[in-house]
Scaffold this motif. Structure first.
Motif, PDB file in Angstrom:
ATOM      1  N   ILE A 194      35.902  33.104  61.334  1.00  0.00           N
ATOM      2  CA  ILE A 194      36.084  34.462  61.838  1.00  0.00           C
ATOM      3  C   ILE A 194      37.363  35.061  61.277  1.00  0.00           C
ATOM      4  O   ILE A 194      37.427  36.231  60.945  1.00  0.00           O
TER       5      ILE A 194
ATOM      6  N   PHE B  36      33.502  30.051  70.223  1.00  0.00           N
ATOM      7  CA  PHE B  36      34.603  30.149  69.270  1.00  0.00           C
ATOM      8  C   PHE B  36      35.561  28.971  69.439  1.00  0.00           C
ATOM      9  O   PHE B  36      35.868  28.554  70.559  1.00  0.00           O
TER      10      PHE B  36
ATOM     11  N   PRO C 245      36.743  35.443  70.491  1.00  0.00           N
ATOM     12  CA  PRO C 245      37.770  35.047  69.523  1.00  0.00           C
ATOM     13  C   PRO C 245      39.181  35.134  70.123  1.00  0.00           C
ATOM     14  O   PRO C 245      40.036  34.295  69.840  1.00  0.00           O
TER      15      PRO C 245
ATOM     16  N   ASN D 106      26.620  34.977  62.017  1.00  0.00           N
ATOM     17  CA  ASN D 106      26.244  35.359  60.672  1.00  0.00           C
ATOM     18  C   ASN D 106      24.878  34.762  60.323  1.00  0.00           C
ATOM     19  O   ASN D 106      24.671  33.565  60.403  1.00  0.00           O
TER      20      ASN D 106
ATOM     21  N   THR E  54      31.206  29.415  61.189  1.00  0.00           N
ATOM     22  CA  THR E  54      31.526  30.603  60.415  1.00  0.00           C
ATOM     23  C   THR E  54      32.986  30.933  60.694  1.00  0.00           C
ATOM     24  O   THR E  54      33.387  31.050  61.858  1.00  0.00           O
TER      25      THR E  54
ATOM     26  N   LYS F 231      36.969  29.986  64.338  1.00  0.00           N
ATOM     27  CA  LYS F 231      35.628  29.842  63.776  1.00  0.00           C
ATOM     28  C   LYS F 231      34.603  29.877  64.902  1.00  0.00           C
ATOM     29  O   LYS F 231      34.912  29.583  66.057  1.00  0.00           O
ATOM     30  N   GLN F 232      33.386  30.270  64.553  1.00  0.00           N
ATOM     31  CA  GLN F 232      32.300  30.338  65.519  1.00  0.00           C
ATOM     32  C   GLN F 232      31.277  29.265  65.177  1.00  0.00           C
ATOM     33  O   GLN F 232      30.853  29.141  64.027  1.00  0.00           O
TER      34      GLN F 232
END
Length: 107
Positions: free
Chosen positions: A21, A50, A77, A2, A19, A43-44
């Motif tokens: 996910i 991930f 993910p 993002n 971020t 989350k990334q």
């Protein structure tokens, strides 16, 4: 990743950023503990990999503390979800009379 997340890079004291996910709620059935709601967050990181967080750790009755798997970043993910499910269910025994769910205070 993002693009808005990169805005945090402008701040010197931001050591890490992620971020979110997605977050999922699952219910796990156990003979002694009944049906328990657990949450998994994917989350990334800044490194584009991930990671996962789990709301609870499973502690078998024969252990004094739950096992917490070492976590390295995953490339997808889906791989992070699989790693999270391994964390939750690796030592899971649905009929362990002394088992407990331990709340992850860092979730």
């Amino acid at each position: 990743m993002n693009e808005m997340g990169k805005l945090f890079d402008d701040y010197e004291y931001v050591a890490e950023r992620y971020t979110i996910i997605g977050e999922w709620e699952i219910w796990v059935q156990h003979v002694k503990l009944g049906k328990t709601r657990l949450a998994i967050r994917i989350k990334q990181g800044r490194d584009e990999l991930f990671y996962h967080d789990v709301s609870h750790f499973y502690q078998p009755g024969k252990q004094s503390a739950p096992d917490v798997l070492e976590q390295s970043g995953q490339h997808t993910p889906e791989a992070a979800i699989r790693h999270a499910m391994n964390q939750v269910l690796t030592n899971f025994r649905p009929d362990d009379a002394k088992a407990e769910w331990i709340v992850n205070e860092n979730f």
